[in-house]
Design a protein around this motif. Sequence first.
Motif, PDB file in Angstrom:
ATOM      1  N   TYR A 125      26.842   1.109  -3.106  1.00  0.00           N
ATOM      2  CA  TYR A 125      27.932   1.836  -3.195  1.00  0.00           C
ATOM      3  C   TYR A 125      28.023   2.857  -4.447  1.00  0.00           C
ATOM      4  CZ  TYR A 125      30.243  -1.436   0.075  1.00  0.00           C
ATOM      5  OH  TYR A 125      30.810  -2.068   1.046  1.00  0.00           O
ATOM      6  N   SER A 126      27.468   2.430  -5.505  1.00  0.00           N
ATOM      7  CA  SER A 126      27.490   3.494  -6.600  1.00  0.00           C
ATOM      8  C   SER A 126      26.488   4.574  -6.439  1.00  0.00           C
ATOM      9  CB  SER A 126      27.053   2.495  -7.740  1.00  0.00           C
ATOM     10  OG  SER A 126      26.877   3.406  -8.916  1.00  0.00           O
ATOM     11  N   ARG A 127      25.225   4.085  -5.842  1.00  0.00           N
ATOM     12  CA  ARG A 127      24.349   5.266  -5.454  1.00  0.00           C
ATOM     13  C   ARG A 127      24.881   6.352  -4.663  1.00  0.00           C
ATOM     14  NH1 ARG A 127      20.908   0.847  -5.311  1.00  0.00           N
ATOM     15  NH2 ARG A 127      20.619   0.784  -2.868  1.00  0.00           N
ATOM     16  N   GLN A 128      25.728   5.888  -3.728  1.00  0.00           N
ATOM     17  CA  GLN A 128      26.276   6.807  -2.784  1.00  0.00           C
ATOM     18  C   GLN A 128      27.738   7.448  -3.094  1.00  0.00           C
ATOM     19  OE1 GLN A 128      26.415   5.003   1.456  1.00  0.00           O
ATOM     20  NE2 GLN A 128      25.468   3.232   0.381  1.00  0.00           N
ATOM     21  N   SER A 129      28.065   7.132  -4.348  1.00  0.00           N
ATOM     22  CA  SER A 129      29.159   7.673  -5.074  1.00  0.00           C
ATOM     23  C   SER A 129      30.564   7.164  -4.252  1.00  0.00           C
ATOM     24  CB  SER A 129      28.979   9.194  -5.088  1.00  0.00           C
ATOM     25  OG  SER A 129      28.006   9.682  -5.911  1.00  0.00           O
ATOM     26  N   ARG A 130      30.404   6.162  -3.779  1.00  0.00           N
ATOM     27  CA  ARG A 130      31.627   5.267  -3.323  1.00  0.00           C
ATOM     28  C   ARG A 130      32.356   4.492  -4.219  1.00  0.00           C
ATOM     29  NH1 ARG A 130      28.880   3.296   2.456  1.00  0.00           N
ATOM     30  NH2 ARG A 130      30.890   1.887   2.512  1.00  0.00           N
ATOM     31  N   VAL A 131      32.856   5.370  -5.050  1.00  0.00           N
ATOM     32  CA  VAL A 131      33.327   4.811  -6.410  1.00  0.00           C
ATOM     33  C   VAL A 131      34.327   3.712  -6.394  1.00  0.00           C
ATOM     34  CG1 VAL A 131      34.593   5.357  -8.402  1.00  0.00           C
ATOM     35  CG2 VAL A 131      32.768   7.248  -7.631  1.00  0.00           C
ATOM     36  N   LEU A 132      35.204   4.143  -5.279  1.00  0.00           N
ATOM     37  CA  LEU A 132      36.226   2.851  -5.220  1.00  0.00           C
ATOM     38  C   LEU A 132      35.641   1.399  -4.816  1.00  0.00           C
ATOM     39  CD1 LEU A 132      39.353   4.922  -3.899  1.00  0.00           C
ATOM     40  CD2 LEU A 132      39.006   4.001  -6.279  1.00  0.00           C
ATOM     41  N   GLU A 133      34.805   1.809  -3.589  1.00  0.00           N
ATOM     42  CA  GLU A 133      34.073   0.318  -3.259  1.00  0.00           C
ATOM     43  C   GLU A 133      33.243  -0.083  -4.296  1.00  0.00           C
ATOM     44  OE1 GLU A 133      33.442   1.216   1.253  1.00  0.00           O
ATOM     45  OE2 GLU A 133      33.184   3.044  -0.046  1.00  0.00           O
ATOM     46  N   GLU A 151      16.437   1.231   1.267  1.00  0.00           N
ATOM     47  CA  GLU A 151      16.755   1.888  -0.091  1.00  0.00           C
ATOM     48  C   GLU A 151      15.792   2.609  -0.605  1.00  0.00           C
ATOM     49  OE1 GLU A 151      17.117   0.894  -4.929  1.00  0.00           O
ATOM     50  OE2 GLU A 151      17.679  -0.553  -3.576  1.00  0.00           O
ATOM     51  N   LYS A 152      14.280   2.327  -0.514  1.00  0.00           N
ATOM     52  CA  LYS A 152      13.458   3.180  -0.935  1.00  0.00           C
ATOM     53  C   LYS A 152      13.248   4.640   0.001  1.00  0.00           C
ATOM     54  CE  LYS A 152      10.154   0.299  -3.027  1.00  0.00           C
ATOM     55  NZ  LYS A 152       8.574  -0.272  -3.037  1.00  0.00           N
ATOM     56  N   ILE A 153      13.505   4.203   1.303  1.00  0.00           N
ATOM     57  CA  ILE A 153      13.393   5.498   2.152  1.00  0.00           C
ATOM     58  C   ILE A 153      14.800   6.224   2.620  1.00  0.00           C
ATOM     59  CG2 ILE A 153      11.314   4.652   3.175  1.00  0.00           C
ATOM     60  CD1 ILE A 153      12.922   3.779   5.600  1.00  0.00           C
ATOM     61  N   GLY A 154      15.681   5.899   1.536  1.00  0.00           N
ATOM     62  CA  GLY A 154      17.310   6.410   1.843  1.00  0.00           C
ATOM     63  C   GLY A 154      17.979   6.240   2.794  1.00  0.00           C
ATOM     64  N   LEU A 155      17.707   4.911   3.282  1.00  0.00           N
ATOM     65  CA  LEU A 155      18.566   4.527   4.567  1.00  0.00           C
ATOM     66  C   LEU A 155      19.800   3.712   4.016  1.00  0.00           C
ATOM     67  CD1 LEU A 155      16.171   3.981   7.108  1.00  0.00           C
ATOM     68  CD2 LEU A 155      17.460   5.802   7.028  1.00  0.00           C
ATOM     69  N   ILE A 215       0.893  -1.032  -0.145  1.00  0.00           N
ATOM     70  CA  ILE A 215       0.009   0.058   0.158  1.00  0.00           C
ATOM     71  C   ILE A 215       0.848   1.201  -0.099  1.00  0.00           C
ATOM     72  CG2 ILE A 215      -1.986  -1.466   1.134  1.00  0.00           C
ATOM     73  CD1 ILE A 215      -1.062   0.325   3.690  1.00  0.00           C
ATOM     74  N   ASN A 216       2.010   1.268  -0.517  1.00  0.00           N
ATOM     75  CA  ASN A 216       3.148   2.405  -0.403  1.00  0.00           C
ATOM     76  C   ASN A 216       3.315   3.136   0.876  1.00  0.00           C
ATOM     77  OD1 ASN A 216       4.641   3.713  -2.379  1.00  0.00           O
ATOM     78  ND2 ASN A 216       3.282   5.242  -2.512  1.00  0.00           N
ATOM     79  N   GLU A 217       3.558   2.184   1.656  1.00  0.00           N
ATOM     80  CA  GLU A 217       3.931   3.064   3.050  1.00  0.00           C
ATOM     81  C   GLU A 217       5.173   2.239   3.385  1.00  0.00           C
ATOM     82  OE1 GLU A 217       2.626   5.383   4.767  1.00  0.00           O
ATOM     83  OE2 GLU A 217       0.817   5.307   4.066  1.00  0.00           O
ATOM     84  N   PRO A 218       6.291   2.699   2.955  1.00  0.00           N
ATOM     85  CA  PRO A 218       7.896   2.310   3.218  1.00  0.00           C
ATOM     86  C   PRO A 218       8.091   2.298   4.516  1.00  0.00           C
ATOM     87  CG  PRO A 218       8.008   3.991   1.663  1.00  0.00           C
ATOM     88  CD  PRO A 218       6.678   3.756   1.975  1.00  0.00           C
ATOM     89  N   ALA A 219       7.804   3.460   5.008  1.00  0.00           N
ATOM     90  CA  ALA A 219       8.339   3.841   6.494  1.00  0.00           C
ATOM     91  C   ALA A 219       7.793   2.791   7.533  1.00  0.00           C
ATOM     92  CB  ALA A 219       8.021   5.273   6.796  1.00  0.00           C
ATOM     93  N   LEU A 220       6.383   2.684   7.276  1.00  0.00           N
ATOM     94  CA  LEU A 220       5.823   1.573   8.284  1.00  0.00           C
ATOM     95  C   LEU A 220       6.382   0.096   7.870  1.00  0.00           C
ATOM     96  CD1 LEU A 220       2.040   2.958   8.277  1.00  0.00           C
ATOM     97  CD2 LEU A 220       4.090   3.020  10.044  1.00  0.00           C
ATOM     98  N   ALA A 221       6.592  -0.011   6.640  1.00  0.00           N
ATOM     99  CA  ALA A 221       7.039  -1.349   6.415  1.00  0.00           C
ATOM    100  C   ALA A 221       8.705  -1.689   6.989  1.00  0.00           C
ATOM    101  CB  ALA A 221       7.223  -1.534   4.883  1.00  0.00           C
ATOM    102  N   PHE A 222       9.380  -0.503   7.073  1.00  0.00           N
ATOM    103  CA  PHE A 222      10.718  -0.674   7.518  1.00  0.00           C
ATOM    104  C   PHE A 222      10.754  -1.047   8.999  1.00  0.00           C
ATOM    105  CE2 PHE A 222      14.577   1.198   9.484  1.00  0.00           C
ATOM    106  CZ  PHE A 222      15.544   0.539   8.833  1.00  0.00           C
ATOM    107  N   LEU A 223       9.741  -0.315   9.733  1.00  0.00           N
ATOM    108  CA  LEU A 223       9.669  -0.510  10.961  1.00  0.00           C
ATOM    109  C   LEU A 223       9.502  -2.073  11.436  1.00  0.00           C
ATOM    110  CD1 LEU A 223       7.595   2.509  12.177  1.00  0.00           C
ATOM    111  CD2 LEU A 223      10.141   2.020  12.437  1.00  0.00           C
TER     112      LEU A 223
END
Length: 726
Positions: free
Chosen positions: A179-187, A146-150, A115-123
Amino acid sequence: MSQQKTPEKKGLKQFSHSIQVLFQKKEFKYFSYTLAAFIILSSAALYYIETQGIFKYPQLSQAQYQEYEETLKRAIQTSKQNPNEAISSLENLPKLPKLLENRRNYVLAKLYQAINEPALAFLHAYDIERDYLTKYSLSMRSKIAEKIGLEGVVVKDLDFLAKKFPQDPRFLYELSKSYSRQSRVLEARKSFKKIQTLFPDSDYSLGSEYYLANLARGNDKKFPRLRNYLSKSPDGNLAYLISDQIQSLEPLERKEFDDLTNYMALSYYNRDDYEAAIKLFNKELDHPDLYLEAYANTLAKLKRKQEARVLLMEKLPEITNPDQASRLVELICELSNKYQAIANLKVLQNKLPKIKDKILWELAKRTKTKESYQLVYKNYPKSFYAAESMSQVFWKEYERKNYHGAIEIFKVHWKTYPNTNSHPFVAFWAAKAYDKLNQHDDAVAALHNLIIEHPRDYYGYRAEQIINGDKDWFKLPSSNHFHSLPDWDWPEVYKDAKVAELYGADVLELSKIGEYSFLLKNENQEALNFDKNFKMWLYAQAGDYLKAISTAYFSLDKNAPVNYDEIKFIYAFPMPYSDIMTDEIGKNRKIDPMLAHSLIKQESRYQKEIVSKVGAIGLMQLMPYTARALARDMKMQAPQVSDLMQPEINIKLGVRYMEDVFQTFDNNMIHAIASYNAGPVAIKGWKNRFSKLDADEFIENIPYDETKTYVKHVLNNYWVYKQLYN
């Protein structure tokens, strides 16, 4: 000058000396050992309490445990239809024992995602113990995070999974993407390269190529990786992104990829982006095996049929794969009228020697001459099309009343093509030919052999009815012969212990929490190798009745007699929604519930939301205008499309329509079933046209091939249902 000591420093020195003296005393050594042991045991006890849930989780009686387990089960069952109701039911439960609490949190996490409630899903995902379905629960939590940026949680969970399951590339791949999304290029580079080293032939290795290209410094390192991915997998999930990148380059840079034009076109075609694909297809590049089918289909999708036909006629002779060539011949015929198809096939028959039997068969289907059918089986006696071609010649001889000639063809056909679709057809009508010649013993022998070889086939049942002297076989039985099973449900295939034995504790637990579709989707990835019985059960539980029925049906020996003890028969001929069917039919008792189920099985395979090409909707495939007329007569509100996808409404209207049709045609099952498919106007015309034919001959002479096949299938379903459930 010496520094004077303060009183504080003097006191500290005296305290230190006193402690050292104490440590040297024998009594203190024993005390320290005791204290250390107490600390260790206390820590262990606290750890045990934490992990085993002595205080964290409540202790319940067996009855209470079973009650909550059933509540969880009901919520899981209703979650697909009504996720909010399931969420409310699960959230209102008290704290549960460890296993049930983990189940609840897992299911709630999935429902809140739905039902598109990712924060509650994460809890709820966060509250799942790490030892509960570790691979699946942590993987789910990382996706929600990943959806909620953690991304920190993503890295932590995926790093743990990658180390715990080093043979599974998924977790390292998803970690690399984080790692790529976080621009942690070497890792990111290091992780993607590790995947290519450890799993060089996997899809994850190829996917890593895309990411490494976009992490590269300079086009000299980037472009080769983009080329490698696109040339190896133009239908890959990331191919269209590469095509977009190439299309956005400056003209001079883009020129470097000109030889991959058709690969880019294919990447768009596989995303149904036909407008983008058509701009790139180039018939002068590459071999036609690569692109021709997609190119022609793209033209067809864009309503450019003439161009598609011209392209196929030009390039089809260059196709080297016989299966692909056969599909393209069918496409030419589909894009042509009868006369265009005949002309094109005559041109192609000498240009495609590997599939000449296919072309001759397509020609024979359109010309319908005895000679054209004979060309197939006389020149290609082992062809897939030989048996059907011979059966058509047999039928022509029968219709000409050349019964002797028909019988001679039957003898060859029966011996030469025993496992073909036309085998029972030819045998049945050969028995009729013997009867026409007053050779009754031969007729009975042919019917008996037919029953033995094809007991569950339409013609096998007809043979049995003839031998039993049933002359009213095509009439709907009286209501006292009707039979229904209002409490029918998909039967259990394996007990829990057997599932755990065959596929492991995780598969059992995933099935307990309703992850049926997930299990089917991940079967190959997990190398689970489900058997047909378990797979058909999973499909049924997931609500995919089409695949449940198909899996069961095609795993049966098609010539085996009906066996109620064989669970595959129950799945191949199921009765979902029997409670609704019994309620609706019970009001008037004009239709046998088994016949209604037989029709639904043929119409929709119990797919409640299916819509046909012509717009028929739902289980009983009702046309919207028919449904509105029925609703008006029944004093119901005019149904919308969504209403007709509800089993209660669809069956209510469909049963009423069946009652009307059967009343119109005086309970003649052949006429009524044909009318349900082709409409009453056509049937009334055929009744007049074929008034002198008996019931069997009427069916064979139905002008619409679809309706002819439909009538046979529905009747055959009906006879199987009656034998299976009565």
